[in-house]
Scaffold this active site. Structure first.
Site, PDB file in Angstrom:
ATOM      1  N   CYS A 159      13.402  10.586   7.628  1.00  0.00           N
ATOM      2  CA  CYS A 159      13.388   9.814   8.818  1.00  0.00           C
ATOM      3  C   CYS A 159      14.653   9.813   9.548  1.00  0.00           C
ATOM      4  CB  CYS A 159      12.815   8.495   8.989  1.00  0.00           C
ATOM      5  SG  CYS A 159      13.408   7.348   7.747  1.00  0.00           S
TER       6      CYS A 159
ATOM      7  N   GLU B 198      10.108  14.501  16.267  1.00  0.00           N
ATOM      8  CA  GLU B 198      10.486  14.575  14.738  1.00  0.00           C
ATOM      9  C   GLU B 198       9.651  15.804  14.079  1.00  0.00           C
ATOM     10  OE1 GLU B 198       9.566  11.023  12.503  1.00  0.00           O
ATOM     11  OE2 GLU B 198      11.407  11.217  11.815  1.00  0.00           O
TER      12      GLU B 198
ATOM     13  N   GLU C  79      10.654   0.686   9.945  1.00  0.00           N
ATOM     14  CA  GLU C  79      11.421   1.628   9.884  1.00  0.00           C
ATOM     15  C   GLU C  79      10.733   2.900  10.169  1.00  0.00           C
ATOM     16  OE1 GLU C  79      14.477   1.297   9.246  1.00  0.00           O
ATOM     17  OE2 GLU C  79      14.685  -0.541   8.293  1.00  0.00           O
TER      18      GLU C  79
ATOM     19  N   LYS D 211       0.934  -1.054   0.098  1.00  0.00           N
ATOM     20  CA  LYS D 211      -0.030   0.025   0.074  1.00  0.00           C
ATOM     21  C   LYS D 211       0.798   1.191  -0.190  1.00  0.00           C
ATOM     22  CE  LYS D 211      -1.984   2.493   3.359  1.00  0.00           C
ATOM     23  NZ  LYS D 211      -1.751   3.887   2.659  1.00  0.00           N
TER      24      LYS D 211
END
Lengths: 482, 283
Positions: A289, A386, A255, A181
């Protein structure tokens, strides 16, 4: 004197986007029931309408993947599987420009990056893993390691096709079939990849692509026919997946997020370091990331570095992602822009000092100027959370141990950078940093031969290299063999 | 007139916990009873509390830095020393296992000798793991790129009641440089605390292996949700109860594994992280 740049737009004539897309199941496109628009984040132009996959679409895709695994893919030798992957790699190279333009249109990242980084790496991933398919006996996992079966793969919007390659290439090389997806805002290159699978004559059902949103992803995670989950995305969703599969036999690689520290020692090559800092946080609009989103400067050189960094930042060209001179493109979505603005406002409120160069940002589309915050302390939220945007938090240190302590002081452990001309110091720092990927005198480099993944809350497992194969093969741990 | 010699009264051992190289009682003051097969009283081991677990994690975290940075050769020698101490007390372990579990003396003997051999097998991995699990990666660019494996940090272990499982799990976790908090159920407490005495006389730094005796139903959920535990070996937990622990462990994405086999480098690597370093190459 200043040099002006004339516009240098890449032509979009090379891509043809259909008004509406279905899912790619069992080798062909099947119409979806509900659709949602996908836009160009640089202009807000509607590019196409994407199918919103529901439980029944996921069911069909998993059934196709199971059938393909049992009937064809698991019976094929590694040698033959590998040749399909080589074919895919070559077709991706042939159609690289088309993919680059489409990725830039759908994602908002500069054509310079899709053309020179994303798409070449995509082809490289398939080429690299193609060669593993018939050499798995030598991967250190025992004789004839076995695939899991059907892998459910959920990928993010920051590197749409590259994350597809990171997931699909090792899964196929190791003999698994996949249901993938793509992210809600960036499905187009995955759907074009489906055409590549057709051109490569990949057996039906080996790769299935179901588009949609978080609910589609959840349907994949919770589907009993899926044996292995591979997810790249936020730490919050990663934890939800970990909980969702806790009582099942499903395996997962995750991840997740990061808050990478880029440490500059006083003996660093200053100009190279400044270039590396810029690449660390402003590459791909900071939607990375492993971005070097915390700059940790030795106090004695902090002023010099920040001054040079500001000069360099004022040269960053923000604008039309299709322009070949553009450095910083559009923020991928309105939602992400809101999040970046919110966290930046918190940076202001907590007392950090914000600076951005003067930028003429378009009224249409989603934009955020490259930004640094100085005077950041470890307790600040912009030093812990983040931001996933072009926003850099700057901290300082006096002793090397203090740099390490600050660098390791987050729940994440994905990446770090070290800038120093002293070899022994680089090795010392790289030993003490709790991070899965460390760049010494460079940053944000990727390669299919190089394992990628994080410590702590940055996730489970590695992708790429020999290590990445273990994510898709049963090891002694599961089989109970010695 | 000759006096009849009185039967000697045994000096019995008090069973306590093993935390940070010392033998404290449970702060809770709780104990549980371990009996022999025939029902005779054997011992009152400590029933460890949540506070004992937290203390053990603190000790393990503090010990991790030194243990993980010790040279692999040094770790290998200390672990081998533990095997030497075990060998010297093999008969004690045999009789404790035979007394407190359902297995025969003969089986207990072979289990103890196997456990010692396993421990030696694991000890030898300390300076060979990198050769097997690491790699230099031929990236397309002017970089020297390599991957090495590092210990995760603090690993909790929920042991089964079998002595050899207990030994496998600890050896696999500590050989790479992790420090551990070992949760020991029921009657295994008796040989487990004798094992702690072995550790205390083997130059193992305090805190690297901490042993808590008690109830896994109590201790394991506390360990699963503890935010300063990085890995959790739940091989000793009943399959039906593993899901709840994994769910609790998701909060800090703990690496939670159960193993169906004892002797495997996979078991060591499961509690290690791969680190990849890119070095620029140039003049």
């Amino acid at each position: 004197m200043t040099f002006e740049y004339a516009p240098a737009p890449e032509s979009r004539a090379i891509v043809s986007i259909k008004p509406k897309y279905g899912h790619f199941i069992n080798g062909s496109f099947v119409a979806g029931k509900k659709h949602f628009p996908t836009i160009n984040p640089a202009t807000e132009e509607i590019l196409s309408h994407i199918s919103l996959g529901g439980a029944s679409d996921v069911d069909k895709a998993v059934a196709a993947a199971q059938k393909a695994y049992t009937k064809t893919w698991s019976k094929l030798s590694g040698k033959e599987r590998g040749k399909y992957l080589y074919r895919i790699a070559r077709i991706l190279q042939e159609r690289a420009r088309e993919f680059a333009v489409l990725e830039t249109l759908d994602n908002g990242k500069p054509i310079r990056e899709t053309r020179d980084i994303d798409i070449p790496l995509v082809a490289a991933h398939f080429f690299y893993h193609a060669g593993w398919a018939d050499k798995l006996d030598y991967a250190g996992l025992g004789h004839s390691p076995k695939a899991y079966g059907v892998a459910g793969q959920i990928i993010p919007w920051n590197f749409p096709l590259l994350m597809l390659a990171w997931k699909v290439a090792p899964a196929l090389a190791t003999g698994n079939t996949v249901v993938l997806k793509p992210a809600e805002t960036t499905s187009l290159t995955a759907l074009l990849f489906a055409e590549v699978c057709q051109q490569a004559e990949l057996p039906d059902g080996v790769v299935n692509i179901v588009t949609g949103d978080g609910s589609t992803g959840a349907a994949i995670v919770n589907h009993p026919g899926i044996h292995k989950i591979a997810f790249t995305g936020s730490t919050d969703v990663g934890k939800k997946i970990a909980r969702a599969i806790a009582s099942t036999d499903k395996k997962a690689t995750l991840e997740l997020g990061g808050k990478g520290a880029n440490i500059v020692f006083d003996d660093a090559p200053v100009d190279e370091a400044v270039e590396g800092i810029v690449n660390g946080i402003f590459f791909n609009q900071g939607h990375v990331c492993c971005a070097g989103s915390r700059l940790i400067l030795q106090e004695s050189i902090a002023d010099e570095i920040i001054e040079k960094l500001k000069v360099r930042m004022s040269k960053i060209r923000v604008g039309d992602p299709l322009d070949k001179n553009t450095d910083l493109g559009a923020i991928n979505s309105k939602e992400q822009l809101v999040k970046i603005k919110e966290l930046s406002a918190i940076g202001d409120a907590e007392g950090a000092e914000r600076w951005s160069p003067q930028c003429n940002l378009s009224d249409k589309g989603f934009w955020f100027a490259p930004t640094i915050f100085t005077g950041v302390t470890q307790a600040h939220r912009i030093a812990q959370e983040e931001i996933f945007g072009p926003v850099l938090s700057v901290l300082t240190f006096r002793t090397p141990q203090e740099a390490i302590d600050k660098a390791n002081n987050t729940p994440f452990g994905l990446s770090a950078g070290i800038w120093s001309e002293k070899g022994s110091r680089i090795f010392w720092a790289s030993q003490h940093l709790k991070a899965g990927v460390i760049w010494a005198n460079t940053f944000n480099k990727f390669d299919p031969a190089s394992p990628f993944g994080g410590y702590k809350e940055s996730g489970w497992g590695r992708e790429g290299g020999k290590h990445g194969l273990t994510a898709y093969l049963k090891t002694g741990k599961e089989t109970g063999s010695k | 007139m000759a006096t009849k010699k009185q039967a000697r009264v045994d000096v019995k051992k008090t069973y306590k916990l093993f935390i940070n190289g010392a033998f404290p009682r449970s702060e809770s003051g709780r104990v549980f009873e371990v009996s022999a097969k025939n029902g005779d009283f054997i011992a009152n081991p400590a029933l460890a509390s949540r506070k004992d677990l937290r203390d053990a994690v603190t000790a393990a975290r503090a010990a991790h830095s030194g243990w993980s940075k010790a040279t692999a050769y040094n770790r290998g020698q200390i672990l081998y020393r533990i095997a030497e101490m075990l060998e010297g007390r093999a008969e004690q372990f045999e009789s404790e296992i035979a007394l407190t579990s359902q297995i025969t003396s003969l089986k207990a003997k072979s289990q103890v000798l196997d456990a010692i051999d396993r421990w030696v097998w694991y000890a030898g991995w300390s300076d060979k793991l990198q050769a097997v699990s690491g790699a230099t990666n031929p990236v397309a660019g002017p970089f020297f790129n390599f991957s090495i494996s590092e210990p995760q940090g603090v690993v909790a272990i929920a042991s089964s009641t079998s002595f050899i499982d207990f030994i496998d799990a600890i050896a696999a976790a500590v050989v790479s440089g992790n420090s551990t908090v070992v949760l020991v159920p029921g009657s295994l407490a008796v040989p487990a605390m004798s094992f702690a005495e072995v550790l205390a006389t083997s130059d193992l730094p305090a805190g690297v292996i901490n042993i808590l005796t008690g109830s896994l139903d109590e201790l394991a959920p506390w360990a699963a949700s503890h935010m300063d535990i990085d890995g959790f070996d739940i091989s000793g937990i009943d399959k039906k109860k593993r899901g709840a622990l994994k769910e609790a462990g998701a909060e800090n994405l703990k690496r939670i594994h159960a193993f169906s086999t004892g002797q495997s480098p996979t078991r060591i690597l499961a509690f290690m992280e791969s680190k990849t370093v890119w070095h620029s190459v140039g003049v």
